[in-house]
Design an enzyme around this catalytic site. Structure first.
Site, PDB file in Angstrom:
ATOM      1  N   SER A 147       0.793  -1.227   0.000  1.00  0.00           N
ATOM      2  CA  SER A 147       0.000   0.000   0.000  1.00  0.00           C
ATOM      3  C   SER A 147       0.827   1.280   0.000  1.00  0.00           C
ATOM      4  CB  SER A 147      -0.952  -0.004   1.207  1.00  0.00           C
ATOM      5  OG  SER A 147      -1.904   1.004   1.090  1.00  0.00           O
ATOM      6  N   ASP A 199      -6.854   0.151   2.692  1.00  0.00           N
ATOM      7  CA  ASP A 199      -5.501   0.703   2.790  1.00  0.00           C
ATOM      8  C   ASP A 199      -5.495   2.077   3.450  1.00  0.00           C
ATOM      9  OD1 ASP A 199      -4.997  -1.574   1.407  1.00  0.00           O
ATOM     10  OD2 ASP A 199      -4.423  -0.598  -0.467  1.00  0.00           O
TER      11      ASP A 199
END
Length: 409
Positions: A147, A199
């Site tokens: 991420s 995320d």
């Protein structure tokens, strides 16, 4: 055989300060923001199905350093520069605050930053738009499934909050959830990646020594303690790159939505059981069926995994990790030869509870739950048996986004 050294927040700040001063001599930044990457322990490709996910923040992340500029002397322009070597050229852009902020055709990295800027201004409606100069650095491997994009977005949003807190008496910062939603929307609309909320949510809300069980249907979460220092989260980067925008990710999102539509639901989270899917099997193609089967079973695995960790049942959590990987490999078809090999090599080591691919797939990383005493053996086994060149990270659950003090320590 050691894992990669993780840069501390202070080391990261000092290195970035040095770069800033080289780039802008006789000038000092006043604002510094950090946001972490994340590793998802279990619950893959289900956030956009309104399911449960179970990530934790990691010490790697994105730091943004900069300052407000005088609007009158620089024509209301913002100057944005990245230090990353793994993104497309050019490495610096300008944004005119007197004009509508549109997405960039090139460079692609810019959209993760300007998307947040555009939506932040739209959402907060400041009395006046404040120009700024920033440089951006990330320690998250780009394309590794940890991420990097959300860490950039959330760090940017945190920087903007600090910028406007300093420049406006009436500025009200966003709630953590609204901040995550804004950053998620920026990625969807400007970077054009149809991501879920996991995320950005993790980067905003995570706590040290805890994983987050996130309910992506209502954007609530429960912090689950992970304080056993005898157990390690080992992340192995295959160093095989992927680009989600290439279409494979969007295709999986579309497949899942098609399955939900056939079953008469808004999202696959609403499917009550695998038996409900089986009854409708003849109404969908084999591909759509397999995509749905992964999502439905993965949501159940994630709930079970959180309960296992609460009970310190690492053997059960490990079993669920292996089941998750097999489902991602066979039903969702987002694994690859390298990730499969990394999982099987980890499985062969005594002291490993479980291992699976993590992230979007088609490369990137695996996550392995392993006894601390077996980490070195696990790394050595993978190093000897893996056909590529892997990188290794030992992570403890970390805090979410924060401001960084620029005063001398």
């Amino acid at each position: 055989m050691a894992s990669e050294k993780t840069t501390t927040l202070k080391e990261f700040k000092d290195n970035l300060l040095e770069s800033y001063r080289k780039e802008f001599p006789n000038d000092e930044p006043t604002i510094c923001a950090f946001a972490p990457g994340r590793v998802n322990l279990i619950g893959e490709h289900v956030d956009y199905n309104d399911g449960f996910v179970f990530p934790m923040a990691i010490p790697l992340g994105t730091m943004i350093l900069g300052k407000a500029l005088d609007n009158s002397t620089n024509n209301n322009k913002c100057y944005i520069q990245t230090l990353s070597n793994d993104v497309d050229e050019p490495k610096s852009i300008e944004v005119d605050l007197t004009k509508e902020i549109s997405r960039f055709e090139s460079p692609k990295w810019a959209n993760y930053v300007v998307g947040v800027l555009a939506l932040f201004l739209e959402r907060t409606k400041p009395e006046k738009r404040q120009s700024f100069r920033i440089i951006i650095a990330t320690s998250v491997p780009i394309g590794g499934g940890l991420s990097s994009s959300a860490s950039v977005e959330v760090a940017m949003c945190t920087f903007l909050e600090l910028l406007y807190q300093y420049s406006s008496m009436n500025f009200q910062p966003l709630s953590k959830v609204n901040k995550a939603l804004l950053c998620c929307k920026a990625e969807q609309t400007y970077a054009q990646v149809p991501c879920g909320i996991m995320d950005q949510y993790t980067a905003c809300i995570a706590e040290a020594d805890h994983a987050l069980l996130i309910d992506c249907r209502n954007n609530t979460s429960q912090s689950i303690p992970m304080k056993n220092k005898d157990v390690c989260v080992l992340v192995v980067n295959s160093n095989v790159k992927h680009e989600l925008v290439a279409g494979t990710y969007a295709q999986r999102v579309q497949h899942c939505q098609e399955a939900a539509n056939i079953l008469g639901h808004k999202k696959l989270r609403e499917v009550s059981s695998i038996e409900e899917l089986e009854k409708a099997r003849d109404k969908m193609s084999s591909v759509i069926y397999k995509r749905a089967r992964h999502a439905i079973t993965e949501i159940k695995r994630t709930e079970a995994g959180a309960k296992a960790l609460i009970n310190n049942d690492y053997n059960e959590f490990g079993r669920l990790m292996y089941d998750s990987h097999e489902s991602l490999r066979d039903d969702f078809e987002v694994s690859c030869e390298e990730l499969d090999q990394l999982v099987e090599l980890a499985r062969s080591v005594d002291g490993v509870y479980g291992s699976r691919m993590t992230g979007g797939g088609f490369g990137g990383c695996t996550v392995t739950l392993v006894k601390k005493s077996s980490v070195e053996k696990c790394i050595d086994t993978i190093k000897k048996g893996y056909k590529g060149t892997a990188s290794f990270y030992e992570f403890e659950p970390s805090n979410g986004t924060c401001s960084v003090n620029l005063k001398k320590d």
